[in-house]
Design an enzyme around this catalytic site. Structure first.
Site, PDB file in Angstrom:
ATOM      1  N   ARG A   1      -7.928  -0.682   5.581  1.00  0.00           N
ATOM      2  CA  ARG A   1      -6.962   0.552   4.831  1.00  0.00           C
ATOM      3  C   ARG A   1      -6.168  -0.117   4.197  1.00  0.00           C
ATOM      4  O   ARG A   1      -5.054   0.454   4.289  1.00  0.00           O
ATOM      5  CB  ARG A   1      -6.906   1.541   5.912  1.00  0.00           C
ATOM      6  CG  ARG A   1      -8.278   2.339   5.959  1.00  0.00           C
ATOM      7  CD  ARG A   1      -7.999   3.724   7.115  1.00  0.00           C
ATOM      8  NE  ARG A   1      -6.991   4.554   6.166  1.00  0.00           N
ATOM      9  CZ  ARG A   1      -6.235   5.207   6.845  1.00  0.00           C
ATOM     10  NH1 ARG A   1      -7.124   5.876   8.354  1.00  0.00           N
ATOM     11  NH2 ARG A   1      -5.275   6.393   6.360  1.00  0.00           N
TER      12      ARG A   1
ATOM     13  N   LYS B   1       0.976  -1.176  -0.212  1.00  0.00           N
ATOM     14  CA  LYS B   1      -0.412   0.443   0.285  1.00  0.00           C
ATOM     15  C   LYS B   1       0.636   1.601   0.060  1.00  0.00           C
ATOM     16  O   LYS B   1       0.901   2.327  -0.614  1.00  0.00           O
ATOM     17  CB  LYS B   1      -0.936  -0.049   1.590  1.00  0.00           C
ATOM     18  CG  LYS B   1      -1.553   1.930   1.733  1.00  0.00           C
ATOM     19  CD  LYS B   1      -2.422   1.085   2.967  1.00  0.00           C
ATOM     20  CE  LYS B   1      -1.504   1.718   4.399  1.00  0.00           C
ATOM     21  NZ  LYS B   1      -1.651   2.829   3.987  1.00  0.00           N
ATOM     22  N   ASN B   2       2.224   0.982   0.966  1.00  0.00           N
ATOM     23  CA  ASN B   2       2.355   2.704   0.764  1.00  0.00           C
ATOM     24  C   ASN B   2       3.749   2.874  -0.280  1.00  0.00           C
ATOM     25  O   ASN B   2       3.929   3.614  -0.790  1.00  0.00           O
ATOM     26  CB  ASN B   2       4.079   2.482   2.227  1.00  0.00           C
ATOM     27  CG  ASN B   2       2.547   2.738   3.286  1.00  0.00           C
ATOM     28  OD1 ASN B   2       1.476   2.582   3.124  1.00  0.00           O
ATOM     29  ND2 ASN B   2       3.719   2.523   4.290  1.00  0.00           N
TER      30      ASN B   2
ATOM     31  N   CYS C   1      -4.466   8.210  10.035  1.00  0.00           N
ATOM     32  CA  CYS C   1      -3.780   7.574  11.210  1.00  0.00           C
ATOM     33  C   CYS C   1      -4.181   8.225  12.490  1.00  0.00           C
ATOM     34  O   CYS C   1      -2.603   9.346  12.085  1.00  0.00           O
ATOM     35  CB  CYS C   1      -3.857   6.146  11.864  1.00  0.00           C
ATOM     36  SG  CYS C   1      -4.197   4.954  10.478  1.00  0.00           S
TER      37      CYS C   1
ATOM     38  N   ARG D   1       1.277  15.249  12.957  1.00  0.00           N
ATOM     39  CA  ARG D   1       1.775  14.305  11.713  1.00  0.00           C
ATOM     40  C   ARG D   1       1.879  15.559  10.939  1.00  0.00           C
ATOM     41  O   ARG D   1       0.845  16.402  10.143  1.00  0.00           O
ATOM     42  CB  ARG D   1       0.913  13.463  11.013  1.00  0.00           C
ATOM     43  CG  ARG D   1       0.838  12.074  11.330  1.00  0.00           C
ATOM     44  CD  ARG D   1       0.363  10.660  11.492  1.00  0.00           C
ATOM     45  NE  ARG D   1       0.600  10.083  10.280  1.00  0.00           N
ATOM     46  CZ  ARG D   1       0.576   9.508   9.087  1.00  0.00           C
ATOM     47  NH1 ARG D   1      -0.280   8.433   9.881  1.00  0.00           N
ATOM     48  NH2 ARG D   1       1.275   8.810   8.501  1.00  0.00           N
TER      49      ARG D   1
ATOM     50  N   ASP E   1       5.960   0.988  11.531  1.00  0.00           N
ATOM     51  CA  ASP E   1       4.248   0.231  11.726  1.00  0.00           C
ATOM     52  C   ASP E   1       4.394  -1.340  12.057  1.00  0.00           C
ATOM     53  O   ASP E   1       3.376  -2.606  11.578  1.00  0.00           O
ATOM     54  CB  ASP E   1       3.763   0.124  10.303  1.00  0.00           C
ATOM     55  CG  ASP E   1       3.895   1.515   9.821  1.00  0.00           C
ATOM     56  OD1 ASP E   1       3.619   2.463  10.444  1.00  0.00           O
ATOM     57  OD2 ASP E   1       4.378   1.803   8.543  1.00  0.00           O
TER      58      ASP E   1
HETATM   59  C1  UD1 Z   1       4.752   7.418   5.832  1.00  0.00           C
HETATM   60  C2  UD1 Z   1       4.271   5.540   5.810  1.00  0.00           C
HETATM   61  C3  UD1 Z   1       3.249   5.064   6.882  1.00  0.00           C
HETATM   62  C4  UD1 Z   1       5.386   4.905   8.158  1.00  0.00           C
HETATM   63  C5  UD1 Z   1       5.592   6.275   8.483  1.00  0.00           C
HETATM   64  C6  UD1 Z   1       7.187   6.496   9.269  1.00  0.00           C
HETATM   65  C7  UD1 Z   1       3.304   5.962   3.751  1.00  0.00           C
HETATM   66  C8  UD1 Z   1       1.238   5.702   2.967  1.00  0.00           C
HETATM   67  N1  UD1 Z   1       2.894   5.937   4.862  1.00  0.00           N
HETATM   68  O1  UD1 Z   1       4.309   7.630   6.528  1.00  0.00           O
HETATM   69  O2  UD1 Z   1       2.112   3.831   7.269  1.00  0.00           O
HETATM   70  O3  UD1 Z   1       4.505   4.388   9.423  1.00  0.00           O
HETATM   71  O4  UD1 Z   1       6.214   6.637   7.265  1.00  0.00           O
HETATM   72  O5  UD1 Z   1       7.844   4.762   8.462  1.00  0.00           O
HETATM   73  O6  UD1 Z   1       3.912   5.615   2.764  1.00  0.00           O
HETATM   74  N2  UD1 Z   1       6.986  15.099  10.344  1.00  0.00           N
HETATM   75  C9  UD1 Z   1       7.559  16.132  10.239  1.00  0.00           C
HETATM   76  N3  UD1 Z   1       7.190  16.773   8.959  1.00  0.00           N
HETATM   77  C10 UD1 Z   1       6.484  16.365   8.086  1.00  0.00           C
HETATM   78  C11 UD1 Z   1       6.708  14.938   7.728  1.00  0.00           C
HETATM   79  C12 UD1 Z   1       6.995  14.358   8.628  1.00  0.00           C
HETATM   80  O7  UD1 Z   1       7.437  15.924  11.384  1.00  0.00           O
HETATM   81  O8  UD1 Z   1       6.877  17.212   7.261  1.00  0.00           O
HETATM   82  C13 UD1 Z   1       7.486  13.731  11.179  1.00  0.00           C
HETATM   83  C14 UD1 Z   1       5.985  12.956  11.449  1.00  0.00           C
HETATM   84  O9  UD1 Z   1       5.562  13.866  11.989  1.00  0.00           O
HETATM   85  C15 UD1 Z   1       6.275  11.092  12.103  1.00  0.00           C
HETATM   86  C16 UD1 Z   1       7.845  11.713  11.500  1.00  0.00           C
HETATM   87  O10 UD1 Z   1       7.912  12.979  10.227  1.00  0.00           O
HETATM   88  O11 UD1 Z   1       6.364  12.099  13.611  1.00  0.00           O
HETATM   89  C17 UD1 Z   1       7.547  10.129  10.476  1.00  0.00           C
HETATM   90  O12 UD1 Z   1       7.067  10.631   9.301  1.00  0.00           O
HETATM   91  P1  UD1 Z   1       6.741  10.078   7.549  1.00  0.00           P
HETATM   92  O13 UD1 Z   1       8.333   9.497   7.312  1.00  0.00           O
HETATM   93  O14 UD1 Z   1       6.609  11.656   6.843  1.00  0.00           O
HETATM   94  O15 UD1 Z   1       5.411   9.318   7.603  1.00  0.00           O
HETATM   95  P2  UD1 Z   1       4.337   9.075   5.922  1.00  0.00           P
HETATM   96  O16 UD1 Z   1       5.387   9.608   5.245  1.00  0.00           O
HETATM   97  O17 UD1 Z   1       3.345   9.958   7.110  1.00  0.00           O
END
Ligand code: UD1
Length: 415
Positions: free
Chosen positions: A396, A22-23, A116, A121, A304
């Site tokens: 999901r 999915k990711n 979620c 986030r 995850d």
């Molecule tokens: C993706 C995955 C999710 C997984 C996560 C971490 C998808 C669709 N989802 O989520 O399943 O749990 O990676 O492996 O691929 N952050 C910031 N600012 C930003 C972006 C992120 O502070 O602009 C922080 C987030 O709040 C979090 C951390 O960085 O604490 C990791 O987030 P990120 O790696 O971006 O996760 P996702 O891409 O949302």
């Protein structure tokens, strides 16, 4: 939302085929709109999140055809308008459309993404990167407007190796003028899969899978056919299901390398894991020992998998310490596990799990996707009936979950 009723089942045994990731699929769908001509995405898991991303593409003007696990996308006369479009608010990955739209048509108007509730986030790193490429950003009342004349390559250092920010910037940069370098980039396998897709479209991305990614922008990208990588988190969940129930499972269609952190922790606690080119075998007959876990960006232990592993540790011999460093609110499943008798103390981002003999069935609630999976595993090994509310979360991220589990001997009913 539907519920699961889970009855004790003994051990899980047999074979299970892992679906596409999915990711990996979600950013690839977002990137597909940059192509001129049709992209055919195979091994696509048709989950609720996938359907929501597809309806976003259709809303933007793309023509889509979906049959089983194949999605054909023909981008056409795209608009950049995703304001007030409900699916955007249902998944976090919806914001990944902003990089490709900026690159392709120079504008996007989008509601704040959902997903979620495992932490705040924010999307500041996405915006920082897109801004460095030349996007103008206007934020107002839950909406974001991004626009640009023409994106220009730049050097971008990410304060944290965010998966989504790395993907968004990589996609936008692939059609920008000149070279972009992303430093402290995320290295997850899903990023390498996206880079492969972009390169097959005619893009020039190097270094994906390392912390420095270089993207030389091209004027045009074309459509192409792509086969999505297997879902390492789905595979890891079945590995833990086998270990917890002391079963024997052959997990097919995996890339064992992507599961190294999970495999090595399972071996450390006494589980027998055998790996081949495209399969993993779990033999969970031995006692489960305690261990400590700290979630980290790839190739560290995946956040995850933290919830599912916590279930396993709750029935281990000894005391384990689990530290969650990626998301600040990702222990909600532990409160539910405690309802099932687990002996767990939570202190901020650390939990101390004292293993017990057995869990007891109870009425519990899935609070997010992986929390739901953790509770299913708990239900499989608990004495008596377990009722899990809110299982829409599982839809999901797990394709035909109860069907696959029941084929292995589980007794799960959806009501
Ligand atoms: C993706 C995955 C999710 C997984 C996560 C971490 C998808 C669709 N989802 O989520 O399943 O749990 O990676 O492996 O691929 N952050 C910031 N600012 C930003 C972006 C992120 O502070 O602009 C922080 C987030 O709040 C979090 C951390 O960085 O604490 C990791 O987030 P990120 O790696 O971006 O996760 P996702 O891409 O949302």
């Amino acid at each position: 939302m539907s519920k699961y009723i889970i009855m004790p089942c003994g051990s899980l045994n047999g074979e299970v085929e892992i679906s596409g990731s999915k990711n990996a699929l979600l950013p690839i769908l977002a990137a597909s709109i940059m192509g001129e001509g049709e992209s055919v995405i195979k091994n696509a898991p048709m989950l609720v999140d996938s359907h929501n991303m597809c309806s976003m593409l259709t809303h933007l003007g793309a023509k889509l055809q979906i049959s089983e696990d194949t999605i054909c996308i023909k981008p056409h006369n795209l608009s950049g308008d995703l304001e007030n479009f409900a699916p955007v608010e249902l998944l976090r990955a919806s914001f990944l459309i902003s990089g490709p739209l900026l690159a392709k048509i120079g504008k996007v108007n989008i509601s704040m993404p959902g997903g979620c509730q495992i932490g705040v986030r924010p999307i500041d790193l996405h915006l920082k990167g897109l801004c460095a490429l030349g996007a103008d950003i206007e934020q107002q009342h839950g909406y974001i407007k991004l626009s640009c004349r023409k994106l220009k390559g730049n050097k971008i250092y990410l304060d944290f190796p965010s998966v989504g920010a790395t993907e968004n910037i990589m996609m936008a940069a692939s059609m920008a003028d000149g070279e972009t370098i992303i430093e402290n980039a995320a290295t997850e396998p899903e990023i390498s899969d996206l880079a492969l897709y972009i390169n097959n479209m005619g893009g020039k991305v190097t270094g994906a899978g390392t912390d420095t990614i270089k993207i030389m922008g091209v004027k045009k990208l074309k459509g192409c056919t792509h086969f999505v990588i297997p879902d390492r988190i789905e595979a890891g969940t079945f590995m833990i299901g086998a270990a917890a129930t002391k079963g024997n499972i052959l997990i097919k269609n995996v890339i064992p390398q992507h599961l190294k952190p999970v495999t090595s922790k399972l071996r450390e606690i006494g589980i027998n894991v055998d790996e081949g080119d495209t399969f993993i075998k779990i033999c969970g007959e031995s006692p489960i020992n305690a261990t400590d876990i700290k979630t980290l960006p790839y190739p560290g232990f995946p956040t995850d998998m933290q919830a599912q592993f916590s279930t396993l540790l709750s029935i281990s011999n000894g005391t384990s310490v689990v530290t969650e460093t990626i998301f600040e609110n990702r222990f909600m499943h532990l409160t539910e596990l405690k309802r099932m008798g687990a002996n767990i103390k939570i202190d901020g981002r650390t939990s101390v799990i004292q293993g017990i003999d057995h869990l007891t069935g109870a009425s519990v609630r899935a609070t997010d996707l992986r929390a739901g999976a953790a509770l299913v595993i708990a239900g499989l090994v608990a004495d008596g009936q377990t009722e899990i509310d809110n299982i829409g979360y599982l839809d999901r991220g797990y394709y035909k979950f109860e069907e696959k589990m029941n084929k292995l001997g589980a007794n799960i009913t959806r009501i």
